[in-house]
Design a protein around this motif. Structure first.
Motif, PDB file in Angstrom:
ATOM      1  N   GLU A   1       0.831  -1.208   0.000  1.00 57.09           N
ATOM      2  CA  GLU A   1       0.000   0.000   0.000  1.00 57.09           C
ATOM      3  C   GLU A   1       0.869   1.262   0.000  1.00 57.09           C
ATOM      4  N   ILE A   2       2.049   1.172   0.587  1.00 50.35           N
ATOM      5  CA  ILE A   2       2.962   2.309   0.595  1.00 50.35           C
ATOM      6  C   ILE A   2       3.495   2.555  -0.813  1.00 50.35           C
ATOM      7  N   VAL A   3       3.738   1.481  -1.553  1.00 49.87           N
ATOM      8  CA  VAL A   3       4.259   1.600  -2.914  1.00 49.87           C
ATOM      9  C   VAL A   3       3.174   2.077  -3.876  1.00 49.87           C
ATOM     10  N   ALA A   4       1.963   1.560  -3.702  1.00 55.96           N
ATOM     11  CA  ALA A   4       0.842   1.920  -4.590  1.00 55.96           C
ATOM     12  C   ALA A   4      -0.301   2.460  -3.741  1.00 55.96           C
ATOM     13  N   PRO A   5      -0.218   3.713  -3.298  1.00 54.78           N
ATOM     14  CA  PRO A   5      -1.265   4.237  -2.428  1.00 54.78           C
ATOM     15  C   PRO A   5      -2.593   4.379  -3.162  1.00 54.78           C
ATOM     16  N   GLY A   6      -3.632   4.420  -2.394  1.00 58.20           N
ATOM     17  CA  GLY A   6      -4.966   4.555  -2.964  1.00 58.20           C
ATOM     18  C   GLY A   6      -5.933   3.559  -2.365  1.00 58.20           C
ATOM     19  N   TYR A   7      -5.565   2.975  -1.259  1.00 58.09           N
ATOM     20  CA  TYR A   7      -6.403   1.998  -0.552  1.00 58.09           C
ATOM     21  C   TYR A   7      -6.721   0.793  -1.431  1.00 58.09           C
TER      22      TYR A   7
ATOM     23  N   LEU B   1     -11.809 -18.360   2.075  1.00 54.80           N
ATOM     24  CA  LEU B   1     -13.140 -17.755   2.095  1.00 54.80           C
ATOM     25  C   LEU B   1     -13.241 -16.729   3.220  1.00 54.80           C
ATOM     26  N   THR B   2     -12.708 -17.067   4.382  1.00 54.99           N
ATOM     27  CA  THR B   2     -12.696 -16.129   5.505  1.00 54.99           C
ATOM     28  C   THR B   2     -11.878 -14.893   5.160  1.00 54.99           C
ATOM     29  N   PHE B   3     -10.721 -15.092   4.539  1.00 52.34           N
ATOM     30  CA  PHE B   3      -9.881 -13.980   4.104  1.00 52.34           C
ATOM     31  C   PHE B   3     -10.628 -13.090   3.116  1.00 52.34           C
ATOM     32  N   ALA B   4     -11.336 -13.697   2.165  1.00 54.56           N
ATOM     33  CA  ALA B   4     -12.071 -12.920   1.169  1.00 54.56           C
ATOM     34  C   ALA B   4     -13.197 -12.123   1.810  1.00 54.56           C
ATOM     35  N   ILE B   5     -13.911 -12.728   2.732  1.00 55.91           N
ATOM     36  CA  ILE B   5     -15.017 -12.026   3.395  1.00 55.91           C
ATOM     37  C   ILE B   5     -14.488 -10.889   4.259  1.00 55.91           C
ATOM     38  N   CYS B   6     -13.421 -11.146   5.021  1.00 57.33           N
ATOM     39  CA  CYS B   6     -12.839 -10.092   5.859  1.00 57.33           C
ATOM     40  C   CYS B   6     -12.285  -8.956   5.000  1.00 57.33           C
ATOM     41  N   SER B   7     -11.675  -9.284   3.868  1.00 51.82           N
ATOM     42  CA  SER B   7     -11.151  -8.255   2.971  1.00 51.82           C
ATOM     43  C   SER B   7     -12.273  -7.418   2.376  1.00 51.82           C
ATOM     44  N   LEU B   8     -13.362  -8.067   2.017  1.00 53.01           N
ATOM     45  CA  LEU B   8     -14.496  -7.345   1.442  1.00 53.01           C
ATOM     46  C   LEU B   8     -15.138  -6.415   2.464  1.00 53.01           C
ATOM     47  N   VAL B   9     -15.291  -6.891   3.687  1.00 52.70           N
ATOM     48  CA  VAL B   9     -15.844  -6.045   4.754  1.00 52.70           C
ATOM     49  C   VAL B   9     -14.906  -4.871   5.026  1.00 52.70           C
ATOM     50  N   ALA B  10     -13.593  -5.137   5.054  1.00 56.02           N
ATOM     51  CA  ALA B  10     -12.625  -4.059   5.282  1.00 56.02           C
ATOM     52  C   ALA B  10     -12.656  -3.058   4.136  1.00 56.02           C
ATOM     53  N   TRP B  11     -12.809  -3.542   2.898  1.00 51.89           N
ATOM     54  CA  TRP B  11     -12.863  -2.639   1.755  1.00 51.89           C
ATOM     55  C   TRP B  11     -14.083  -1.737   1.839  1.00 51.89           C
ATOM     56  N   PHE B  12     -15.247  -2.315   2.180  1.00 53.84           N
ATOM     57  CA  PHE B  12     -16.456  -1.503   2.323  1.00 53.84           C
ATOM     58  C   PHE B  12     -16.302  -0.472   3.446  1.00 53.84           C
ATOM     59  N   ALA B  13     -15.681  -0.878   4.557  1.00 51.63           N
ATOM     60  CA  ALA B  13     -15.471   0.051   5.668  1.00 51.63           C
ATOM     61  C   ALA B  13     -14.517   1.173   5.267  1.00 51.63           C
ATOM     62  N   LEU B  14     -13.459   0.834   4.554  1.00 48.49           N
ATOM     63  CA  LEU B  14     -12.526   1.861   4.083  1.00 48.49           C
ATOM     64  C   LEU B  14     -13.190   2.779   3.069  1.00 48.49           C
ATOM     65  N   ARG B  15     -13.981   2.207   2.201  1.00 52.66           N
ATOM     66  CA  ARG B  15     -14.680   3.021   1.201  1.00 52.66           C
ATOM     67  C   ARG B  15     -15.651   3.977   1.871  1.00 52.66           C
ATOM     68  N   ARG B  16     -16.283   3.499   2.938  1.00 52.94           N
ATOM     69  CA  ARG B  16     -17.262   4.318   3.666  1.00 52.94           C
ATOM     70  C   ARG B  16     -16.577   5.460   4.404  1.00 52.94           C
ATOM     71  N   THR B  17     -15.419   5.172   5.020  1.00 58.70           N
ATOM     72  CA  THR B  17     -14.755   6.176   5.840  1.00 58.70           C
ATOM     73  C   THR B  17     -13.786   7.057   5.049  1.00 58.70           C
ATOM     74  N   MET B  18     -13.140   6.514   4.013  1.00 56.99           N
ATOM     75  CA  MET B  18     -12.110   7.266   3.301  1.00 56.99           C
ATOM     76  C   MET B  18     -12.374   7.392   1.818  1.00 56.99           C
ATOM     77  N   GLY B  19     -13.578   7.119   1.378  1.00 55.62           N
ATOM     78  CA  GLY B  19     -13.899   7.153  -0.043  1.00 55.62           C
ATOM     79  C   GLY B  19     -14.066   8.565  -0.565  1.00 55.62           C
ATOM     80  N   VAL B  20     -14.464   8.653  -1.797  1.00 54.28           N
ATOM     81  CA  VAL B  20     -14.678   9.945  -2.440  1.00 54.28           C
ATOM     82  C   VAL B  20     -15.913  10.593  -1.831  1.00 54.28           C
ATOM     83  N   ARG B  21     -15.754  11.801  -1.409  1.00 53.93           N
ATOM     84  CA  ARG B  21     -16.859  12.552  -0.813  1.00 53.93           C
ATOM     85  C   ARG B  21     -17.490  13.448  -1.883  1.00 53.93           C
TER      86      ARG B  21
END
Length: 90
Positions: free
Chosen positions: A20-26, A56-76
Motif C-alpha cells: 500500500e505504501i508503494v501503490a497508495p490509494g487503498y 473464504l474467511t480472508f475474502a469475506i474479511c477483505s471485502l468487509v474491510a474494503w467496504f469500511a474503508l470506502r465508507r470512511t475514506m472514499g470519495v466525498r
C-alpha cells in the motif's frame, strides 16, 4: 500446513500493507486487513479448517474491510475538483 499457522497470515497482511505504501490509494489495504484479521482469528482459536475455508474467511474479511474503508475514506461529494480554466489560457 502453512495456511493454518496464524503468524503466516499476520506477516502476509503486513507485507500486503507494505504494498500500500508503494501503490497508495487503498488498493491493498483491504487485503492487508483481511489477512491480519484471518491471522488473529486463527491465533485466538476462533477459526480452524482447510485452505478453502481460510481463503473464504480472508475474502469475506477483505471485502468487509474494503467496504469500511470506502465508507470512511472514499470519495466525498464535492471532493472532485473541476477545472474550467486552463493555466495556459490567457
Amino acid at each position: 500446513m502453512w495456511w493454518s499457522v496464524w503468524w503466516v497470515w499476520v506477516v502476509a497482511g503486513f507485507l500486503i500493507g507494505g504494498l500500500e505504501i508503494v501503490a497508495p490509494g487503498y488498493i491493498f489495504l483491504g487485503f492487508a486487513i483481511g489477512a491480519v484479521t484471518t491471522g488473529v482469528f486463527l491465533g485466538l482459536g476462533i477459526l480452524s479448517g482447510g485452505p478453502a475455508f481460510l481463503l473464504l474467511t480472508f475474502a469475506i474479511c477483505s471485502l468487509v474491510a474494503w467496504f469500511a474503508l470506502r465508507r470512511t475514506m472514499g470519495v466525498r461529494a464535492g471532493q472532485v475538483k473541476v477545472w474550467d480554466k486552463d493555466i495556459n489560457d490567457n
